[in-house]
Design a protein around this motif. Structure first.
Motif, PDB file in Angstrom:
ATOM      1  N   GLN A 195      29.945  49.542  20.684  1.00 20.32           N
ATOM      2  CA  GLN A 195      29.396  49.642  22.042  1.00 20.32           C
ATOM      3  C   GLN A 195      28.878  51.047  22.274  1.00 20.32           C
ATOM      4  O   GLN A 195      29.622  52.001  22.292  1.00 20.32           O
ATOM      5  N   SER A 226      30.192  55.325   4.800  1.00 17.03           N
ATOM      6  CA  SER A 226      30.748  55.929   6.015  1.00 17.03           C
ATOM      7  C   SER A 226      30.924  57.426   5.894  1.00 17.03           C
ATOM      8  O   SER A 226      31.378  58.061   6.836  1.00 17.03           O
ATOM      9  N   PHE A 269      30.971  44.356   7.983  1.00 16.52           N
ATOM     10  CA  PHE A 269      32.045  43.442   8.401  1.00 16.52           C
ATOM     11  C   PHE A 269      31.737  42.728   9.713  1.00 16.52           C
ATOM     12  O   PHE A 269      32.640  42.207  10.363  1.00 16.52           O
ATOM     13  N   TRP A 319      42.181  52.366  -2.564  1.00 15.29           N
ATOM     14  CA  TRP A 319      41.711  51.864  -1.264  1.00 15.29           C
ATOM     15  C   TRP A 319      41.565  50.346  -1.287  1.00 15.29           C
ATOM     16  O   TRP A 319      41.760  49.672  -0.286  1.00 15.29           O
ATOM     17  N   ALA A 334      31.385  50.036   2.048  1.00 15.25           N
ATOM     18  CA  ALA A 334      31.548  50.478   3.441  1.00 15.25           C
ATOM     19  C   ALA A 334      32.098  51.893   3.500  1.00 15.25           C
ATOM     20  O   ALA A 334      31.638  52.723   4.285  1.00 15.25           O
ATOM     21  N   LEU A 335      33.065  52.168   2.661  1.00 21.97           N
ATOM     22  CA  LEU A 335      33.655  53.506   2.683  1.00 21.97           C
ATOM     23  C   LEU A 335      32.649  54.564   2.242  1.00 21.97           C
ATOM     24  O   LEU A 335      32.510  55.612   2.868  1.00 21.97           O
ATOM     25  N   LEU A 364      28.180  57.269  11.301  1.00 20.38           N
ATOM     26  CA  LEU A 364      29.239  57.014  10.335  1.00 20.38           C
ATOM     27  C   LEU A 364      29.870  55.645  10.572  1.00 20.38           C
ATOM     28  O   LEU A 364      30.438  55.058   9.652  1.00 20.38           O
ATOM     29  N   LYS A 386      29.808  50.262   8.248  1.00 17.55           N
ATOM     30  CA  LYS A 386      31.007  49.424   8.199  1.00 17.55           C
ATOM     31  C   LYS A 386      30.898  48.277   9.194  1.00 17.55           C
ATOM     32  O   LYS A 386      31.251  47.139   8.910  1.00 17.55           O
TER      33      LYS A 386
END
Lengths: 466, 403
Positions: free
Chosen positions: A372, A459, A367, A440, A455-456, A359, A363
């Motif tokens: 990590q 996700s 961006f 949003w 992106a949303l 998920l 994004k």
């Protein structure tokens, strides 16, 4: 053709429709699209990375043990490059169906490859026969050095049988587990496969001295069978056709089998002498394939997910190692299935950490952020720089070409554009509405609003379904 | 297409037993059996050389076959007659002397496999060497626990990704390295937004609902673990190694009363084909020192009685050294349990003489099937039916004190 059904076809038969294809393909009917898929995949394009051994058998035999070890080490080190070559093909090739089938056969004839030359040869065999004849494919893969070694057949000799290869050929590649054969059949088949091994340069060789030429009794018949005879007899058994069709059905249509369709398609597959293309044509042209309950229900495998994102966003990772790391972190690395039974599909891909990682990835890519995560450590404990999404820099930075998406979806601010985003990216209903997206992205310029919206959408768990 | 929201409203809640795999169907749904007993698994990945871990310092064959690698008698920490710890394992000496360690020799299984991946799968799934199971033995324990909403944090793997051992068909453990980091990740505004839109998770078996359920559980477990991690700060000094930090993490969660029953950790690098002495020594030191601190910490906080630690590796190594001052993949191996409630303390069974007849093509022959160890743990410690989880009955070993 209905957009959702069109996308369904390309998600299953390929790795997803690119935005630049959407408008023109949608204007065509189902028959055209199916034909397009097959025609685009007619050509065979072997992988020729040049990373293989590039030595004659004689030259290899003349190497000292130390030199041999060095070369093997190098061959292993180069495997990640081959992995990237393959995943890039899935992303960029016009022959989407052929690549999809190659990937499917990799999971069917599952094998862990240790060196570039055996891996490349194995890929090329799968790729060549992917849409051809299953019998040819079976015989060719059974003689691949990588497969023979993985299943220890070099240890299978007259008087000292090693059943592993014979067992898996029957249990996993042809008849299916416990499907009408006995332990004795496996033992007899093992005897028939004695002598099947590979030379140091990866070529198949039949070693007469290791072969058991005696009489064997297999599946009720007796004779001085050799390996090819066994494979022929397995193909003669209708249950092999059914087993393969069932696997293909589960992968391409739905986890739950439909007995009627399986019966018809298996019969056709068997009577066509295991021709793969007609089988797939049957499936993709049936109304059954496009039933609502079959669409958007399959959890994308990690490779599917990565390739799909790359195609939908027309993206190029700035550091391609990211594609390797993500495979490790999500639990599916090309050329490295967990065992000969292949990867388990469906919900098995999903646990708290793998889901949260999936998920978070879109994004982060959009961006240019970093994530990590470390994949499982190697047994040697050595860091090889490819398993981890590390701490340095923006490890998921990528260049995205937004133009095709913008043009195709006619994305302006407002309802029409946003609805198009939902119907392109998702095969199921969105969890939020266009009103939500407008809120949003309320104060954002057009470009940023698009990026944030995409992106949303990517996700949400709904995007994991194809 | 009917809306997903409608589907949620009208679908019936599937009961836990309907979602279980066939062979568990008759399992009596046990009530919550978690009585505060903690199981900690430390997996040594790569094939730990048991013979240089618990050294048979009086054995001639050992010295004959390992001209360079054998540990000399003067260099071992003697713990029993003829057995000494590798000197880097000072950390285990006190544990052994306190009767809190049970050492089993020659643990393995029939038709052993010497491939890392295959053998580790066999150990993690608790299968025979002829089967390919797709769930872990602890995962199947989670499945069989049959709690309606078993929280993901009931079994924790200290890592970024979840391994097979704690993956069941339905229930799965949770991979976590750092409660703080996980909590922050779960608070990402995109994920929060999406979850808020979803509504209440159901027990339906669709892939989509499975993912939302997993998401909701991850978020709530992340929050829970984060809050738990703030409750207790250990006063014991832990070594600054990777395993040291991880065991400190585990100890703090245990001592804060976290409702986690299983902790799974791994230490990699034991595949010592070349120049074994130093690499093996370093790993053993990391292991021993970290474990010593862990045990001390748990004892100080009265948690040791309720903790059991299993240490294993996917195979041992060959008796004879190779030409690179290392050893190659072997078969049966030493395995040991540590805990405050052991019934069998010290050496459980004797290491064979290591003469040719004791070996299987140069490797130690197995005497104890590793699934007996699992059965012992499942029956005596986790108080569950081991046959349902392992597929058949295995004799237990009398290692753990009855409750």
């Amino acid at each position: 053709m209905d957009q959702r059904k069109l996308q369904h076809l390309y998600h299953r038969a390929g790795f997803g429709l690119r935005p630049q294809e959407l408008i023109s393909y949608q204007q065509q009917d189902r028959a055209w699209n199916i034909q397009n898929l097959f025609e685009s995949s007619e050509q065979i394009h072997p992988l020729e990375t040049g990373l293989g051994l590039n030595m004659s058998l004689r030259e290899i035999k003349d190497l000292s043990p130390k030199e041999r070890q060095e070369i093997l080490k190098d061959q292993r080190k180069q495997l990640p490059s081959l992995n990237l070559s393959w995943i890039n093909r899935m992303i960029n090739s016009e022959g989407q169906l052929r690549e999809r089938m190659t990937f499917f056969w990799h999971n069917h004839f599952a094998c862990r490859l240790k060196t570039v030359h055996t891996a490349e040869s194995y890929y090329n065999t799968l790729h060549k026969h992917a849409l051809g004849n299953f019998g040819d494919l079976l015989k060719a893969v059974s003689k691949e050095a990588g497969m023979l070694r993985f299943l220890n057949n070099q240890q299978n000799r007259k008087g000292h049988p090693n059943e592993n290869f014979a067992r898996e050929v029957m249990e996993l590649f042809t008849l299916g587990r416990d499907n009408g054969y006995t332990e004795t059949d496996i033992q007899e088949a093992a005897r028939a496969f004695t002598g099947w091994t590979a030379l140091p340069n990866g070529e198949f060789i039949f070693r007469r001295r290791q072969h058991d030429f005696g009489k064997k009794t297999f599946l009720g018949k007796s004779g001085n069978f050799n390996g090819d005879n066994i494979l022929d007899m397995l193909l003669e058994d209708r249950r092999t056709a059914t087993y393969i069709v069932e696997k293909i059905y589960k992968y391409f249509v739905h986890e739950d089998l439909d007995k009627e369709y399986i019966t018809v398609w298996s019969k056709d597959f068997y009577e066509s002498n295991y021709a793969i293309t007609p089988l797939l044509q049957n499936i993709f042209s049936s109304n059954h394939f496009y039933k609502d309950e079959h669409i958007g229900v399959k959890i994308k495998s990690p490779v599917d997910f990565l390739v799909n994102i790359s195609r939908m966003l027309n993206l190029k990772m700035e550091n391609e190692k990211g594609l390797l790391a993500m495979q490790h972190v999500l639990g599916q690395v090309l050329f490295q299935p967990p065992n000969v039974a292949g990867w388990v599909q469906g919900k098995a891909w999903i646990d708290s950490s793998s889901l949260m990682t999936r998920l978070s990835i879109p994004k982060a890519i959009i961006f240019s952020e970093s994530i990590q995560r470390e994949g499982k450590m190697s047994f040697s404990g050595q860091e090889d720089g490819i398993r981890n999404l590390g701490r340095q820099g923006k490890n998921l930075a990528a260049t995205i070409n937004w133009e095709p998406l913008i043009e195709t979806l006619n994305s302006s601010t407002g309802e029409q554009g946003l609805n198009s985003l939902f119907s392109y990216f998702l095969q199921v209903e969105s969890p939020f509405s266009t009103k939500d997206l407008l809120a949003w992205t309320a104060n954002d310029n057009k470009e940023l609003a698009l990026q944030k919206s995409v992106a949303l959408i990517m996700s949400c768990p709904e995007f994991q379904l194809g | 297409m009917s809306s997903r929201r409608d589907f949620i409203k009208t679908s019936s809640l599937a009961t836990c037993s309907m979602m279980l795999p066939g062979f568990l169907f008759n399992q009596q749904c046990a009530s919550n059996t978690y009585k505060g007993k903690k199981l900690v698994i430390i997996q040594l990945s790569g094939g730990n050389d048991g013979l240089n871990t618990f050294v048979p310092y009086s054995n001639d064959n050992y010295y004959r076959q390992r001209q360079h690698l054998a540990i000399q008698q003067k260099d071992v920490l003697q713990i029993a007659d003829g057995i000494g710890l590798n000197k880097e394992l000072e950390g285990l000496r006190g544990i052994f002397d306190a009767g809190d360690l049970s050492l089993l020799h020659a643990v393995g299984y029939p038709n052993p496999n010497r491939s890392h991946f295959r053998s580790m799968d066999i150990w993690q799934t608790g299968s025979s060497s002829k089967e390919y199971l797709q769930t872990g033995w602890l995962g199947r324990y989670l499945d069989a626990n049959c709690q309606q909403n078993i929280p993901a944090h009931h079994a924790l793997e200290i890592d970024d990704t979840l391994g097979l051992a704690v993956k069941g068909k339905i229930a799965k453990g949770m991979a976590i390295k750092n409660p703080g980091r996980l909590f922050r990740q779960s608070k990402d505004r995109h994920l929060q937004y999406i979850q808020d839109k979803y509504g209440k998770p159901t027990d339906s078996v669709s892939s989509l609902d499975y993912m939302y359920k997993t998401m909701a559980e991850s978020t709530s477990s992340a929050q829970y673990l984060y809050e738990q991690s703030k409750i207790f700060r250990s006063k014991t000094t832990y070594p600054n190694s990777k395993l040291g930090k991880q065991l400190k993490q585990v100890s703090e969660l245990i001592c804060s009363g976290t409702e986690t029953q299983v902790y799974y950790l791994s230490l990699a690098g034991f595949d010592t084909h070349a120049n074994q002495i130093n690499q093996h020594g370093r790993l053993l030191k990391q292991y021993g020192d970290a474990v010593a601190a862990f045990v001390k910490d748990l004892k100080n906080n009265h948690q040791w009685e309720d903790t059991l630690v299993l240490t294993f590796s996917e195979f041992g190594r060959r008796l004879a050294e190779n030409g690179s001052r290392g050893t190659d993949h072997g078969k049966a191996n030493a395995l040991w349990l540590m805990g405050g409630s052991l019934q069998s303390q010290g050496i459980y069974n004797e290491l064979p003489e290591l003469a040719a007849e004791d070996l299987d093509d140069g490797d130690l022959k197995w005497q104890i099937d590793f699934r007996q160890v699992y059965a012992e743990i499942l029956e005596k410690w986790l108080q569950t039916d081991s046959k349902a989880i392992l597929g058949k009955s295995f004799d237990t070993l009398g290692l753990i004190r009855p409750a």
